[in-house]
Design an enzyme around this catalytic site. Structure first.
Site, PDB file in Angstrom:
ATOM      1  N   ARG A   1      21.180 -56.454  -3.461  1.00  8.40           N
ATOM      2  CA  ARG A   1      19.966 -57.103  -3.978  1.00  8.40           C
ATOM      3  C   ARG A   1      19.511 -58.330  -3.359  1.00  8.40           C
ATOM      4  O   ARG A   1      18.379 -58.672  -3.410  1.00  8.40           O
ATOM      5  CB  ARG A   1      20.330 -57.426  -5.617  1.00  8.40           C
ATOM      6  CG  ARG A   1      19.133 -58.070  -6.322  1.00  8.40           C
ATOM      7  CD  ARG A   1      19.240 -57.842  -7.992  1.00  8.40           C
ATOM      8  NE  ARG A   1      20.415 -57.778  -8.298  1.00  8.40           N
ATOM      9  CZ  ARG A   1      21.313 -58.868  -8.530  1.00  8.40           C
ATOM     10  NH1 ARG A   1      21.007 -60.205  -8.060  1.00  8.40           N
ATOM     11  NH2 ARG A   1      22.513 -58.712  -8.944  1.00  8.40           N
TER      12      ARG A   1
ATOM     13  N   TYR B   1      -7.466 -58.766  -6.533  1.00  4.97           N
ATOM     14  CA  TYR B   1      -7.016 -57.532  -6.949  1.00  4.97           C
ATOM     15  C   TYR B   1      -6.793 -57.090  -8.310  1.00  4.97           C
ATOM     16  O   TYR B   1      -6.118 -58.193  -8.967  1.00  4.97           O
ATOM     17  CB  TYR B   1      -5.681 -57.225  -6.162  1.00  4.97           C
ATOM     18  CG  TYR B   1      -4.881 -55.832  -6.231  1.00  4.97           C
ATOM     19  CD1 TYR B   1      -5.323 -54.795  -5.616  1.00  4.97           C
ATOM     20  CD2 TYR B   1      -3.668 -55.857  -6.821  1.00  4.97           C
ATOM     21  CE1 TYR B   1      -4.735 -53.736  -5.345  1.00  4.97           C
ATOM     22  CE2 TYR B   1      -2.906 -54.535  -7.052  1.00  4.97           C
ATOM     23  CZ  TYR B   1      -3.517 -53.471  -6.298  1.00  4.97           C
ATOM     24  OH  TYR B   1      -2.892 -52.350  -6.196  1.00  4.97           O
TER      25      TYR B   1
ATOM     26  N   ASP C   1      -3.727 -64.190  -0.596  1.00  2.54           N
ATOM     27  CA  ASP C   1      -3.237 -62.821  -0.394  1.00  2.54           C
ATOM     28  C   ASP C   1      -4.146 -62.320   0.977  1.00  2.54           C
ATOM     29  O   ASP C   1      -5.400 -62.334   0.805  1.00  2.54           O
ATOM     30  CB  ASP C   1      -3.670 -61.879  -1.629  1.00  2.54           C
ATOM     31  CG  ASP C   1      -3.206 -60.552  -1.596  1.00  2.54           C
ATOM     32  OD1 ASP C   1      -3.317 -60.028  -0.549  1.00  2.54           O
ATOM     33  OD2 ASP C   1      -3.217 -60.108  -2.688  1.00  2.54           O
TER      34      ASP C   1
ATOM     35  N   LYS D   1       0.383 -51.835   2.915  1.00  2.61           N
ATOM     36  CA  LYS D   1      -1.362 -51.507   3.548  1.00  2.61           C
ATOM     37  C   LYS D   1      -1.106 -51.607   4.968  1.00  2.61           C
ATOM     38  O   LYS D   1      -0.444 -50.924   5.777  1.00  2.61           O
ATOM     39  CB  LYS D   1      -1.964 -52.533   2.794  1.00  2.61           C
ATOM     40  CG  LYS D   1      -1.996 -52.561   1.471  1.00  2.61           C
ATOM     41  CD  LYS D   1      -2.454 -51.349   0.491  1.00  2.61           C
ATOM     42  CE  LYS D   1      -2.061 -51.352  -0.697  1.00  2.61           C
ATOM     43  NZ  LYS D   1      -2.517 -52.637  -1.663  1.00  2.61           N
TER      44      LYS D   1
HETATM   45  C1  PLP Z   1      -2.530 -53.251  -2.874  1.00  5.74           C
HETATM   46  C2  PLP Z   1      -2.654 -54.731  -3.101  1.00  5.74           C
HETATM   47  C3  PLP Z   1      -1.800 -55.641  -4.047  1.00  5.74           C
HETATM   48  C4  PLP Z   1      -0.515 -54.912  -4.431  1.00  5.74           C
HETATM   49  O1  PLP Z   1       0.369 -54.632  -3.645  1.00  5.74           O
HETATM   50  P1  PLP Z   1       1.475 -53.533  -4.168  1.00  5.74           P
HETATM   51  O2  PLP Z   1       2.198 -53.302  -3.183  1.00  5.74           O
HETATM   52  O3  PLP Z   1       0.738 -52.167  -4.793  1.00  5.74           O
HETATM   53  O4  PLP Z   1       2.368 -53.834  -5.362  1.00  5.74           O
HETATM   54  C5  PLP Z   1      -1.806 -56.628  -3.898  1.00  5.74           C
HETATM   55  N1  PLP Z   1      -3.035 -57.355  -3.507  1.00  5.74           N
HETATM   56  C6  PLP Z   1      -3.877 -56.581  -2.742  1.00  5.74           C
HETATM   57  C7  PLP Z   1      -5.137 -57.125  -2.079  1.00  5.74           C
HETATM   58  C8  PLP Z   1      -3.730 -55.153  -2.556  1.00  5.74           C
HETATM   59  O5  PLP Z   1      -4.327 -54.467  -1.843  1.00  5.74           O
END
Ligand code: PLP
Length: 393
Positions: free
Chosen positions: A62, A115, A187, A212
């Site tokens: 962890r 998001y 982000d 992503k």
């Molecule tokens: C997918 C996404 C998230 C969340 O990420 P997870 O890995 O699904 O928890 C946050 N911000 C953006 C812009 C995203 O595309």
């Protein structure tokens, strides 16, 4: 005197970052997956040094695996930050990044276009913890400035917003936040560090869903926050106590994907620009949202901030969206995520932005006919042929 070593290009950095030379005569070129929940120590002194952090060493899953540590080095190098912290999901990374610096009584200002789950986190979870949140249009600097209070600790935005590809002015927002003693959190999921490094423009916290572009193949899951070592230490404490550890396998998978980030992003960007250029002139397309189109509201700012392109994302309002999706079935999948090497379609109204009230979705320009396109690395002739055929049918 020898010439200074030139800094490696991002493509080189992505291919090599993180993995360190191992001392054995014959060492695996690719780091193995460390699938062990606990580590054994030779004596109490070794264990003491590991537990105190004096000599960084894995001791319990962890708290971080060697694979996660390797990925953290790689991602800090790519974002140009002192440190990084990987997490079990993008949401775990965003939660840890923000909760690392926030406490009850604090206030957050955020772009309303974030998001969907980030929106829900800020609108519904943070108030339960006594943290107040104001939602603004981050492109309207007067509105942003007016939302600040003495208790404002963080301004949170996305470097390219989902799904309409708005481009906030990061240097201006950093100056605004820092001038009032707040941090700028960005982000950077849609852009990736191959297109934009928010820390170079003043961001203090840079988050990603590594599921992503960073991993790139829809097969690894996780998140990361990059920033100063002291901010990462605060985020790490929250993350470990809340239990948001990234798995060794996902860290390893992400590292394999990361090695081609530079090449992939170049292909994604070129293809997405070509698709945007074709769709914008098509009579069955009502609107196209891409920062590389001259009618984009932040076109000039976007060209300054993103000298190498915008990645693979764009959105379009199609005359008959359900028919378009059906016509592409079997070739271009409808899949509610993004950034795969293959092109996918998504429906923001019914997926990513579903948590927002219907009136809020419409106010932001997210309509039932809006489709988000995550353009892959396929041959551009094939892709354009498929889109044109689907629009004609
Ligand atoms: C997918 C996404 C998230 C969340 O990420 P997870 O890995 O699904 O928890 C946050 N911000 C953006 C812009 C995203 O595309």
């Amino acid at each position: 005197m020898s010439a200074p070593k030139p800094a490696p290009d991002l493509t080189t950095l992505a291919a090599r970052a993180g993995e360190e030379a191992r001392p054995n005569r014959s060492a695996p070129l690719v780091e193995p997956i460390y699938q062990s929940t606990v580590y054994a120590f030779a004596d109490l002194d070794d264990l003491d040094r590991a537990m105190s952090g004096e000599e960084p060493a894995s001791f319990y899953y962890r708290n971080g695996t060697p694979n996660a540590a390797t990925l953290e080095r790689a991602l800090a190098a790519l974002e140009g930050t002192e440190a990084a912290l990987v997490a079990g999901s993008g949401m775990a990374a965003i939660s840890a990044a923000l909760l690392g610096v926030l406490r009850a009584g604090d206030h957050v200002v955020t772009d309303a276009r974030v998001y969907g789950v980030t929106y829900a986190l800020l609108a519904e979870e943070f108030p339960r913890l006594g943290i107040e949140v104001s939602f603004v249009d981050a492109c309207n600097h007067e509105e942003v400035a007016a939302a600040f209070r003495p208790q404002t600790r963080v301004l949170h935005v996305e470097s390219l917003t989902n799904p309409l590809m708005t481009v906030p002015d990061l240097p201006a927002l950093a100056a605004l936040a820092h001038g009032r003693g707040a941090l700028l959190s960005v982000d950077n999921t849609f852009a990736s560090p191959a297109m934009l490094r928010p820390a170079e423009h003043g961001a203090d916290l840079v988050t990603h869903s590594v599921s992503k572009y960073l991993s790139g193949h829809s097969a690894a899951f996780g998140g990361v926050v990059c920033g100063r070592a002291d901010l990462m230490a605060l985020a790490r404490t929250r993350l470990l106590r809340l239990g948001g550890t990234m798995s060794a396998f996902d860290a390893w998978m992400t590292l394999q994907g990361l090695k081609t980030l530079g090449l992939r992003m170049r292909a994604h960007s070129g293809n997405a620009q070509a698709v945007a250029d074709v769709l914008v002139n098509h009579p069955r397309v009502k609107a196209v949202y891409h920062p590389g189109l001259s009618d984009h509201p932040q076109f000039h700012l976007a060209m300054d901030l993103f000298p190498n392109g915008f990645g693979g994302m764009l959105s379009a309002e199609i005359e008959d969206a359900p028919g378009f999706v059906r016509a592409l079935a079997g070739r271009i999948p409808l899949a509610p995520s993004l950034a795969d090497v293959v092109t996918t379609l998504s429906w923001p109204w019914g997926t990513s932005h579903r948590p927002l009230p219907e009136t809020e979705r419409r106010r932001l320009g997210i309509t039932p006919g809006l489709l988000r396109l995550s353009i892959g690395i396929e041959d551009i002739g094939d892709l354009l042929g498929e889109f044109e055929a689907a629009l004609e049918s």
